[in-house]
Design a protein around this motif. Structure first.
Motif, PDB file in Angstrom:
ATOM      1  N   SER A 151      13.458  -1.454 -16.957  1.00 32.23           N
ATOM      2  CA  SER A 151      12.271  -2.129 -17.469  1.00 32.23           C
ATOM      3  C   SER A 151      12.579  -3.091 -18.623  1.00 32.23           C
ATOM      4  O   SER A 151      11.723  -3.845 -19.029  1.00 32.23           O
ATOM      5  CB  SER A 151      11.238  -1.091 -17.915  1.00 32.23           C
TER       6      SER A 151
ATOM      7  N   GLU B  59       8.459 -19.743  -9.874  1.00 28.31           N
ATOM      8  CA  GLU B  59       9.520 -18.731  -9.698  1.00 28.31           C
ATOM      9  C   GLU B  59      10.859 -19.387  -9.377  1.00 28.31           C
ATOM     10  O   GLU B  59      11.894 -19.028  -9.926  1.00 28.31           O
ATOM     11  CB  GLU B  59       9.151 -17.774  -8.553  1.00 28.31           C
TER      12      GLU B  59
ATOM     13  N   PRO C  62       0.674 -14.063 -14.530  1.00 30.49           N
ATOM     14  CA  PRO C  62       1.358 -12.948 -13.857  1.00 30.49           C
ATOM     15  C   PRO C  62       2.764 -13.328 -13.377  1.00 30.49           C
ATOM     16  O   PRO C  62       3.696 -12.527 -13.473  1.00 30.49           O
ATOM     17  CB  PRO C  62       0.446 -12.637 -12.660  1.00 30.49           C
ATOM     18  N   THR C  63       2.901 -14.574 -12.916  1.00 23.70           N
ATOM     19  CA  THR C  63       4.216 -15.037 -12.450  1.00 23.70           C
ATOM     20  C   THR C  63       5.214 -15.046 -13.598  1.00 23.70           C
ATOM     21  O   THR C  63       6.350 -14.575 -13.464  1.00 23.70           O
ATOM     22  CB  THR C  63       4.088 -16.469 -11.876  1.00 23.70           C
TER      23      THR C  63
ATOM     24  N   ASN D 112       6.110 -11.448 -14.623  1.00 27.46           N
ATOM     25  CA  ASN D 112       7.074 -10.816 -13.700  1.00 27.46           C
ATOM     26  C   ASN D 112       8.479 -11.301 -13.968  1.00 27.46           C
ATOM     27  O   ASN D 112       9.435 -10.516 -13.995  1.00 27.46           O
ATOM     28  CB  ASN D 112       6.724 -11.174 -12.240  1.00 27.46           C
TER      29      ASN D 112
ATOM     30  N   ARG E 275      11.794  -9.004 -15.925  1.00 30.42           N
ATOM     31  CA  ARG E 275      12.977  -8.570 -15.154  1.00 30.42           C
ATOM     32  C   ARG E 275      14.244  -8.635 -15.975  1.00 30.42           C
ATOM     33  O   ARG E 275      14.387  -9.506 -16.813  1.00 30.42           O
ATOM     34  CB  ARG E 275      13.149  -9.443 -13.915  1.00 30.42           C
TER      35      ARG E 275
END
Ligand SMILES: [Zn+2]
Length: 502
Positions: A26, A465, A494-495, A498, A502
């Motif tokens: 995480s 992305e 949200p993109t 994410n 990572r």
């Protein structure tokens, strides 16, 4: 058999990894996860600023680059420059609240300054018109016309002393650094104007005196000596190292226009190459780099731990020539280099952009090797020109009641097919207007509503992305995304979350 054993080994080691380090999966891997932001995105109450910072925290942002000085004014209740404060920020100490809320969530704050670009009617321009950068005709940038409209940025002369740089800009940066617990000062517009002719600024009285002095076009000790030597070499320019007097004897009688022309189009040796432009561009890059040094020294004197970041153009070799921004010279005075590798700064289509972006980053890693940190700037909203521009154009046509020109039809067909997946009625209305361009006001209103609040997914998140993954694949330390409002209007939080997570 061998394959099976390898797979088992892989599975075992993966299991070991996940059990031994449960937090690893995480923890974000990219060290710098930054956004450029406008004060308007954070509002002017404690609650709105807190909500803004919470959104950043949810998206795993760890650095915010927030505007505090733009061409509109200052976004903090400055004591020393009270007349320049944007009215809504006179009673609300925006940076204090932002920094407190950000630090509470381990987010660093860089204070973003528009360095040499002022508003056409800003207090400093009214009080000190003599600090403006001037063209050979003696006019400032606000006398220019760009794309049919009056140009509204007043560019200030970076070189002049005393002038804008040492009497206004550096003192207000110093005031900010002293007053706030800020992590870094962020340079933007750290250059000469780029939308206007690169060969035009600055020819103010100060620069007309200083360019010849900087480039040693005469000797300060023996100003009238020709300083000539024997012409004993085969090439004219091979006789340069005595620094012969370059200025004509009646230089002082030249007008501003004549002086400017000589400084730009003249020759070091009469009859030689027209090479004086080299020294003019060299003078400009020197002035900008010198400014970054002076800012660094000024802020370190009041707060030793404050760092500096800078938004720069992608190619310092070219930006040195065209806007006086050879950022390789900033390396000792700027710790975080943030090249604006925006799609609009490259030619070509989206797929081509990915290749050009990777190439630019590879070059930047070499040019930026003396900087402690290289974070790549990406403009999110600009990735969606294909999805937005035809609709914006159509809106203008519909407002005027004009038909859709044939060359626009392929792009419009493509975009209306995409629109149809989210809003069949709007697609219908576009088709109807294409066939019969009447009652355009109705379509314009529908397009306004659609563009103001595009349905989730209309702007394909894969584009952002792909760009972010391409940047990461080049192995850089960080990414800076422009901007918080663009992310909001394209529905891309949200993109980003994410990717940063990572
Ligand atoms: Zn000047």
């Amino acid at each position: 058999m061998r394959v099976t054993r390898a797979l088992v080994a892989l599975a075992v080691s993966f299991a070991a990894l996940t059990t031994l380090a449960p937090g690893l999966a995480s923890a974000p891997t990219l060290k710098g996860r930054a956004v450029w932001a406008h004060p308007g995105d954070a509002g002017t109450t404690e609650a709105s600023v807190r909500a803004f910072v919470e959104q950043l925290a949810r998206a795993h942002v760890n650095t915010i680059v927030m505007e505090v000085k733009t061409s509109a004014g200052l976004f903090w209740p400055s004591q020393g420059f009270a007349e320049a404060v944007v009215p809504r920020y006179r009673d609300f100490d925006f940076p204090a609240v932002l920094i407190r809320e950000a630090h509470a969530r381990n987010i660093q704050v860089h204070a973003w300054f528009f360095d040499f670009a002022e508003g056409a009617d800003s207090p400093v321009v009214r009080q000190h018109p003599e600090w403006l950068a001037l063209a050979p005709d003696g006019n400032p940038t606000t006398s220019e016309v760009l794309r049919g409209r009056p140009y509204r940025l007043a560019w200030m002369c970076p070189a002049r002393r005393p002038g804008y740089t040492d009497q206004w800009l550096i003192p207000l940066i110093r005031e900010f650094a002293a007053r706030y617990d800020v992590d870094a000062i962020h340079h933007d517009y750290v250059r000469y104007p780029g939308d206007l002719a690169p060969d035009t600024y600055c020819f103010c009285d100060y620069c007309l005196r200083q360019v010849p002095a900087y480039a040693s076009y005469f000797s300060q000790a023996r100003p009238n000596d020709p300083l000539l030597g024997p012409m004993d070499r085969p090439h004219l320019e091979a006789h340069w190292e005595r620094s012969p007097r370059v200025l004509p004897p009646n230089w002082e009688d030249y007008t501003r226009e004549m002086k400017s022309r000589l400084l730009l189009e003249g020759s070091f040796f009469p009859g030689g190459h027209r090479d004086l432009d080299y020294f003019f561009y060299e003078y400009r890059t020197h002035q900008i780099a010198e400014f970054t040094r002076q800012v660094f020294e000024a802020i370190r004197a009041v707060k030793p731990r404050v760092e500096v970041s800078a938004a720069v153009f992608r190619n310092p070799v070219q930006s040195g020539r065209f806007i006086g921004q050879d950022w390789r010279r900033f390396a000792r005075w700027v710790q975080y280099l943030m090249p604006m590798d925006y799609r609009s700064h490259f030619g070509g289509d989206f797929e081509g952009h990915l290749d050009l972006l990777a190439e630019a980053i590879q070059q930047q890693k070499v040019w930026a090797r003396d900087f402690p940190h290289l974070w790549i700037g990406v403009a999110a909203y600009q990735l969606y020109d294909e999805e937005r521009q035809p609709l914006v154009r159509l809106r203008a046509l519909a407002t005027a009641g004009s038909p859709v020109p044939p060359e626009m039809q392929p792009a419009l067909r493509e975009v209306s097919a995409r629109v149809g997946r989210f809003d069949a009625a709007l697609r219908e209305a576009i088709g109807a207007y294409e066939r019969t361009p009447v009652s355009g006001a109705d379509l314009a209103a529908k397009l306004d509503a659609f563009l103001a609040r595009p349905p989730a997914g209309y702007y394909p998140p894969e584009k952002l992305e792909k760009v972010l993954e391409r940047v990461r694949a080049e192995g850089v330390e960080g990414v800076v995304v422009f901007s918080t409002s663009g992310l909001t209007s394209a529905g891309l939080w949200p993109t980003l979350g994410n990717f940063f997570g990572r």
